[in-house]
Scaffold this motif. Structure first.
Motif, mmCIF file in Angstrom:
data_model
loop_
_atom_site.group_PDB
_atom_site.id
_atom_site.type_symbol
_atom_site.label_atom_id
_atom_site.label_comp_id
_atom_site.label_asym_id
_atom_site.label_seq_id
_atom_site.Cartn_x
_atom_site.Cartn_y
_atom_site.Cartn_z
ATOM 1 N N VAL A 1 -29.294 -19.425 21.167
ATOM 2 C CA VAL A 1 -30.607 -18.908 21.538
ATOM 3 C C VAL A 1 -31.277 -18.181 20.373
ATOM 4 O O VAL A 1 -32.494 -18.297 20.179
ATOM 5 C CB VAL A 1 -30.484 -17.994 22.782
ATOM 6 C CG1 VAL A 1 -29.638 -16.764 22.514
ATOM 7 C CG2 VAL A 1 -31.849 -17.600 23.292
ATOM 8 N N ASP B 1 -36.662 -28.056 28.241
ATOM 9 C CA ASP B 1 -36.606 -26.614 28.394
ATOM 10 C C ASP B 1 -38.024 -26.069 28.574
ATOM 11 O O ASP B 1 -38.813 -26.026 27.627
ATOM 12 C CB ASP B 1 -35.949 -25.999 27.158
ATOM 13 C CG ASP B 1 -35.646 -24.512 27.326
ATOM 14 O OD1 ASP B 1 -36.407 -23.832 28.049
ATOM 15 O OD2 ASP B 1 -34.669 -24.040 26.727
ATOM 16 N N GLU C 1 -19.023 -23.620 28.154
ATOM 17 C CA GLU C 1 -20.365 -24.210 27.996
ATOM 18 C C GLU C 1 -20.522 -25.403 28.958
ATOM 19 O O GLU C 1 -21.018 -26.463 28.587
ATOM 20 C CB GLU C 1 -20.594 -24.672 26.546
ATOM 21 C CG GLU C 1 -20.543 -23.558 25.526
ATOM 22 C CD GLU C 1 -21.830 -22.742 25.459
ATOM 23 O OE1 GLU C 1 -22.681 -22.910 26.352
ATOM 24 O OE2 GLU C 1 -21.962 -21.927 24.527
ATOM 25 N N ALA D 1 -24.258 -26.518 29.393
ATOM 26 C CA ALA D 1 -25.155 -26.464 28.234
ATOM 27 C C ALA D 1 -25.856 -27.792 27.979
ATOM 28 O O ALA D 1 -26.993 -27.823 27.506
ATOM 29 C CB ALA D 1 -24.374 -26.040 26.982
ATOM 30 N N SER E 1 -20.644 -19.079 27.627
ATOM 31 C CA SER E 1 -21.974 -19.639 27.398
ATOM 32 C C SER E 1 -22.686 -18.848 26.308
ATOM 33 O O SER E 1 -22.357 -17.687 26.045
ATOM 34 C CB SER E 1 -22.800 -19.605 28.684
ATOM 35 O OG SER E 1 -24.101 -20.115 28.476
ATOM 36 N N ASP F 1 -26.071 -18.893 26.692
ATOM 37 C CA ASP F 1 -27.324 -18.741 27.423
ATOM 38 C C ASP F 1 -27.278 -17.459 28.256
ATOM 39 O O ASP F 1 -26.571 -17.369 29.258
ATOM 40 C CB ASP F 1 -27.545 -19.960 28.326
ATOM 41 C CG ASP F 1 -28.936 -20.009 28.930
ATOM 42 O OD1 ASP F 1 -29.465 -18.937 29.279
ATOM 43 O OD2 ASP F 1 -29.487 -21.119 29.066
ATOM 44 N N VAL G 1 -34.322 -15.077 24.149
ATOM 45 C CA VAL G 1 -34.395 -16.046 25.245
ATOM 46 C C VAL G 1 -35.856 -16.444 25.489
ATOM 47 O O VAL G 1 -36.706 -15.572 25.711
ATOM 48 C CB VAL G 1 -33.808 -15.459 26.544
ATOM 49 C CG1 VAL G 1 -33.969 -16.433 27.695
ATOM 50 C CG2 VAL G 1 -32.340 -15.103 26.343
#
Length: 559
Positions: free
Chosen positions: A193, A220, A466, A469, A498, A500, A544
């Motif tokens: 990120v 995304d 992940e 992901a 992760s 995220d 993020v």
């Protein structure tokens, strides 16, 4: 952001693409039309299989002729229809006037050529005005993308650079020929990120500096909000909604668009709560004893100093890691690539040598040989990031799920068949999946199959590395819901790895933040996300992407 009132530099009109199948031609792109204005960023958004990448490959003239063909339509670069022009003329346009950045830079760069040689080759091919000085241009472009030590980077090979650095090289190479249009196909999906934030900021800066129009392809919606002047939403080969990004996010008209936006994990969505939301009426019993206890875990790769090896001891990749997880709880392990998350997960399951103590369901696993670890593996399983690489392509789904039962001698043939069928039902897969092969399923379906396989032995602990992901946002949301539901029903303990932060917030009871092989912060989910104590944690959260374009238009997050 740039207005789209200027004349379009790229126009796609009624583009149709057919796939050659054993049953005949099948339409996979149907009537796609959009304009890209000079100096604007236009985003094509949608899930995998919606036709985004096929559209970009058609524009570049890179469709595989054996399997795909453009059946009709126009692709105009300014006043020229470039669809169907001779290959030699297309080569001059490709790279010189339209350049492309692919999702995975490692597979796009030649592994046996230095970075400098590859950049110089592209510059000399497409800039006829440059006979000397290509090396100088290459170095200046690496400087433009904020590559440290640009001169030395030119002498390195792709494998010597990190993922973010390789992506910077791809951007530098693409812009070195001053193209009118830059196509970026999922340029940040494989990046952490914080690196993603740096790359997106870089692309905005370069757009302003070089006046390049950007066609960005992504699933995304946070990236769309941050980058797009205008956006088109694609589903099953068609554009179902198109317009200004502010309007699309504020008042989407199509149910599919609303579904995409609703599925985006939003940082802060679970503020004020200590645990993930309950999805069922099942309540896992409160656990007094921890399923997993890790104390002073360390992992060191590379040679060690010794009597016959006088080289200095290699530094530890992971050092001094300690935590515990109870039944029905999730510890979210978050950090950037190289922080040691995956190494920790593998060491916990004794897949790599480690020092320290790891206790699973009351049994110490340090030093256990493979045969002695077999009973432990009945209670501790792993779900990997890439479900396709995790499944044997030669085995049917039924055989793959039954394999752990065979290895551990659980049940007879008919009992195993019944268990496999029940597991498939439990993860939301049709029973006829038993006789099919992994390649016949989507990424989300394959990950459900991997979850079913991990559950075959009714484990108490699952390490998920992940595990979502690589999935589209809506598929990711469904898989996360499934994992939470299974946790409630079975009392599973998760070590959820992760990069995220929004996913970690959604899944976790406790959070550990890793950096440089160490845990820099660990506390309850609420404490970490609402009152982070470490600057690194705050930086991860700040990077993020937020699915709200008004923030970027108002300049609150533009850099």
């Amino acid at each position: 952001m740039t207005s789209s009132n200027a004349a379009p530099v790229l126009s796609v009109r009624n583009l149709c693409v057919d796939a050659r199948t054993p049953e005949g031609l099948k339409r996979i792109l149907d009537g796609v039309s959009f304009d890209l204005a000079a100096g604007e960023t236009f985003c094509l958004a949608g899930e995998s299989g919606s036709g985004k990448s096929v559209t970009s490959l058609a524009i570049m003239g890179l469709l595989p002729k054996a399997s795909l063909k453009v059946s009709s339509g126009e692709i105009r670069l300014e006043d020229r229809n470039i669809l169907g022009i001779p290959h030699r003329a297309l080569r001059k346009i490709r790279g010189g006037e339209i350049a492309m950045i692919f999702q995975e830079p490692m597979t796009s760069l030649n592994p046996v050529m230095t970075i400098g040689d590859q950049m110089v080759e592209a510059i000399r091919e497409h800039r006829e005005d440059i006979s000397e000085g290509a090396e100088t241009i290459a170095r200046s472009m690496l400087d433009a993308v904020h590559m440290t030590e640009a001169a030395s980077r030119l002498k390195q090979f792709p494998h010597e650079l990190s993922g973010g650095m390789r992506q910077r090289v791809m951007i530098a190479m693409a812009l070195s020929c001053r193209p009118k249009v830059l196509i970026a196909d999922e340029p940040t999906t494989a990046l952490d990120v914080t690196v993603q934030a740096q790359i997106l900021t870089l692309m905005r800066e370069l757009r302003r500096e070089f006046s390049t129009s950007i066609l960005m392809i992504t699933h995304d919606m946070g990236v769309v909000a941050e980058m797009a002047d205008r956006v088109a939403i694609m589903q099953q080969g068609r554009i179902v909604e198109q317009g200004d990004a502010l309007d699309i996010f504020a008042s989407p008209t199509e149910p599919y668009t609303r579904q995409l936006l609703a599925a985006v994990p939003r940082l802060g969505a679970h503020a004020g709560t200590d645990a993930p939301p309950r999805l069922t009426d099942a309540v896992a019993p409160a656990a007094e004893k921890s399923v997993l206890v890790v104390k002073d875990l360390s992992v060191t790769y590379g040679a060690r100093a010794g009597w016959f090896n006088r080289s200095p001891a290699a530094p530890a990749t992971v050092s001094g890691i300690s935590f515990s997880i109870k039944a029905g709880e999730t510890l979210g392990l978050v950090g950037e690539s190289g922080s040691g998350k995956s190494t920790t997960g593998k060491a916990v399951l004794n897949l790599i040598p480690f020092e320290g103590s790891v206790e699973i369901n009351g049994r110490e696993t340090a030093g256990l040989k493979p045969a002695a670890m077999r009973p432990v593996r009945r209670v501790a399983q792993m779900i990997f990031q890439d479900p396709y690489a995790s499944l044997d392509p030669r085995m049917t789904v039924g055989a793959a799920i039954a394999e752990p039962l065979v290895i551990h001698n659980v049940g007879n043939g008919s009992e195993r068949q019944d268990r496999v069928a029940a597991l498939l039902t439990r993860v939301g897969m049709p029973r006829d999946a038993v006789s099919r092969y992994p390649h016949e399923f989507s990424g989300g379906q394959r990950q459900r199959i991997c979850i079913a396989r991990a559950l075959a032995l009714e484990p108490k602990l699952i390490v998920a590395d992940e595990s979502v992901a690589a999935l589209d946002v809506s598929v990711r949301a469904r898989v996360l819901d499934l994992m939470l539901e299974l946790q409630e029903q079975m009392g599973l303990a998760y070590l959820f790895i992760s990069h995220d932060m929004a996913v970690i917030e959604r899944m976790s009871h406790h959070v550990a933040v890793m950096r440089g092989g160490r845990i820099v912060e660990m506390d309850t989910r609420r404490q970490v996300f609402e009152n982070p104590g470490d600057d690194y944690t705050r930086n991860l959260m700040a990077a993020v992407p937020i699915p709200d374009p008004t923030l970027y238009r108002d300049g609150l997050r533009l850099m």
